[in-house]
Design a protein around this motif. Structure first.
Motif, PDB file in Angstrom:
ATOM      1  N   ASN A   1      38.774  31.201  32.016  1.00 33.99           N
ATOM      2  CA  ASN A   1      37.215  30.923  31.740  1.00 33.99           C
ATOM      3  C   ASN A   1      37.265  32.658  31.531  1.00 33.99           C
ATOM      4  N   LEU A   2      37.325  33.194  29.694  1.00 35.33           N
ATOM      5  CA  LEU A   2      36.667  34.236  29.227  1.00 35.33           C
ATOM      6  C   LEU A   2      35.791  35.421  29.950  1.00 35.33           C
ATOM      7  N   ASP A   3      34.826  34.421  29.817  1.00 31.76           N
ATOM      8  CA  ASP A   3      33.488  35.270  30.445  1.00 31.76           C
ATOM      9  C   ASP A   3      33.667  36.153  32.147  1.00 31.76           C
ATOM     10  N   VAL A   4      34.509  35.155  32.136  1.00 32.72           N
ATOM     11  CA  VAL A   4      34.575  35.863  34.122  1.00 32.72           C
ATOM     12  C   VAL A   4      35.730  36.788  33.401  1.00 32.72           C
ATOM     13  N   LEU A   5      36.144  37.395  33.032  1.00 30.28           N
ATOM     14  CA  LEU A   5      37.751  37.857  32.611  1.00 30.28           C
ATOM     15  C   LEU A   5      36.819  39.087  32.138  1.00 30.28           C
ATOM     16  N   ALA A   6      35.716  39.101  31.579  1.00 33.55           N
ATOM     17  CA  ALA A   6      35.052  39.960  30.402  1.00 33.55           C
ATOM     18  C   ALA A   6      34.228  40.786  31.750  1.00 33.55           C
ATOM     19  N   LYS A   7      34.074  40.080  32.675  1.00 29.31           N
ATOM     20  CA  LYS A   7      33.076  40.571  33.473  1.00 29.31           C
ATOM     21  C   LYS A   7      33.650  41.694  34.567  1.00 29.31           C
ATOM     22  N   TYR A   8      34.370  40.968  35.157  1.00 27.77           N
ATOM     23  CA  TYR A   8      35.425  42.399  35.523  1.00 27.77           C
ATOM     24  C   TYR A   8      36.469  43.175  35.130  1.00 27.77           C
ATOM     25  N   ALA A   9      36.504  43.012  33.643  1.00 27.41           N
ATOM     26  CA  ALA A   9      36.862  43.853  32.731  1.00 27.41           C
ATOM     27  C   ALA A   9      35.908  45.365  32.250  1.00 27.41           C
ATOM     28  N   ARG A  10      33.909  45.045  32.610  1.00 31.70           N
ATOM     29  CA  ARG A  10      33.013  45.330  32.374  1.00 31.70           C
ATOM     30  C   ARG A  10      33.247  47.088  33.843  1.00 31.70           C
ATOM     31  N   MET A  11      34.140  45.870  34.651  1.00 33.67           N
ATOM     32  CA  MET A  11      33.559  46.884  36.338  1.00 33.67           C
ATOM     33  C   MET A  11      34.155  48.594  35.804  1.00 33.67           C
ATOM     34  N   ALA A  12      33.139  49.007  36.377  1.00 38.69           N
ATOM     35  CA  ALA A  12      33.554  50.763  36.387  1.00 38.69           C
ATOM     36  C   ALA A  12      34.890  51.343  37.177  1.00 38.69           C
ATOM     37  N   ASP A  13      34.805  50.232  37.894  1.00 36.85           N
ATOM     38  CA  ASP A  13      36.067  51.383  38.601  1.00 36.85           C
ATOM     39  C   ASP A  13      37.839  50.139  38.680  1.00 36.85           C
ATOM     40  N   GLN A  14      38.792  50.187  38.161  1.00 27.42           N
ATOM     41  CA  GLN A  14      39.740  49.656  38.193  1.00 27.42           C
ATOM     42  C   GLN A  14      40.302  48.527  39.128  1.00 27.42           C
ATOM     43  N   TYR A  15      40.215  49.506  39.844  1.00 30.53           N
ATOM     44  CA  TYR A  15      41.157  49.198  41.063  1.00 30.53           C
ATOM     45  C   TYR A  15      40.545  48.103  41.626  1.00 30.53           C
ATOM     46  N   ASP A  16      38.840  48.531  41.631  1.00 28.47           N
ATOM     47  CA  ASP A  16      37.744  46.584  42.935  1.00 28.47           C
ATOM     48  C   ASP A  16      38.200  45.581  41.652  1.00 28.47           C
ATOM     49  N   ALA A  17      38.158  46.080  39.976  1.00 28.79           N
ATOM     50  CA  ALA A  17      37.999  45.054  39.101  1.00 28.79           C
ATOM     51  C   ALA A  17      39.290  43.826  40.060  1.00 28.79           C
ATOM     52  N   ILE A  18      40.311  44.851  39.915  1.00 25.62           N
ATOM     53  CA  ILE A  18      41.520  44.046  39.840  1.00 25.62           C
ATOM     54  C   ILE A  18      41.629  43.225  41.139  1.00 25.62           C
ATOM     55  N   ASN A  19      41.435  44.314  42.187  1.00 22.21           N
ATOM     56  CA  ASN A  19      40.855  42.829  44.007  1.00 22.21           C
ATOM     57  C   ASN A  19      40.121  41.945  43.918  1.00 22.21           C
TER      58      ASN A  19
END
Length: 198
Positions: free
Chosen positions: A170-188
């Motif tokens: 799901n590319l929309d979900v992937l992009a949502k997490y990629a826009r998060m400000a904190d990389q560590y939190d985004a991956i977790n």
């Protein structure tokens, strides 16, 4: 003789130089001369783009997107080989490029199956044309928080809503997490999301 055009994009952190009528031999000389610098070279039919330096935002976005994609592929047991920004292209095709990130899926191959590009400037060399000549199956562009996917069909790229290589992603979900400000939190958080839906 090469002619020079210097362009300063609106993002002052990144600049590029365009050189016209550059021979392959001159490209190779410049590559040696610029070794060890931040410069990234792209070449298409005598047009050479030298970009430097890459901004912190560019590098952060590239790494976050790559890490999210790698989490997805690992959790779905998709065999992949990260190639990073290994230079691709050849004299016969009049092309050369260092992608931001690249991957082979399934097996190692000389040309990546999937390339990620983070766009910070407009203009310059047509990167899709380089990748088309080399036969790269998919190119994903990340620009201003949006993900655009181009799939090679026949002899041209078609903008797509879904990846052909990873049709269940799901590319929309992937992009949502990629826009998060904190990389560590985004991956977790993305990892936790994938665990919930698996």
């Amino acid at each position: 003789m090469s002619s020079l055009v210097l362009e300063q994009p609106s993002n002052a952190e990144t600049s590029y130089v365009l050189l016209y009528n550059v021979s392959w031999e001159k490209l190779e000389q410049l590559d040696v001369a610029l070794a060890g610098t931040n410069a990234r070279l792209s070449y298409l039919d005598g047009l050479l783009e030298i970009m430097s330096p890459l901004s912190d935002d560019h590098e952060d976005n590239k790494k976050t997107l790559a890490m999210l994609l790698e989490v997805y592929m690992r959790m779905k047991n998709i065999r992949f080989y990260g190639r990073g920004s290994a230079t691709i292209g050849k004299k016969e095709d009049n092309t050369r490029r260092e992608p931001d990130e690249s991957y082979n899926l399934g097996t190692k191959k000389p040309i990546p199956d999937l390339i990620l590009e983070v766009t910070v400037t407009s203009g310059g060399i047509n990167k899709l044309e380089i990748y088309r000549r080399l036969g790269v199956a998919e190119v994903w562009f990340w620009e201003d928080g949006l993900l655009s996917v181009y799939c090679l069909q026949g002899d041209s790229y078609i903008k797509a809503n879904q990846s052909n290589l990873l049709p269940d992603l799901n590319l929309d979900v992937l992009a949502k997490y990629a826009r998060m400000a904190d990389q560590y939190d985004a991956i977790n958080e993305y990892t936790a999301f994938l665990n919930r839906i698996s």
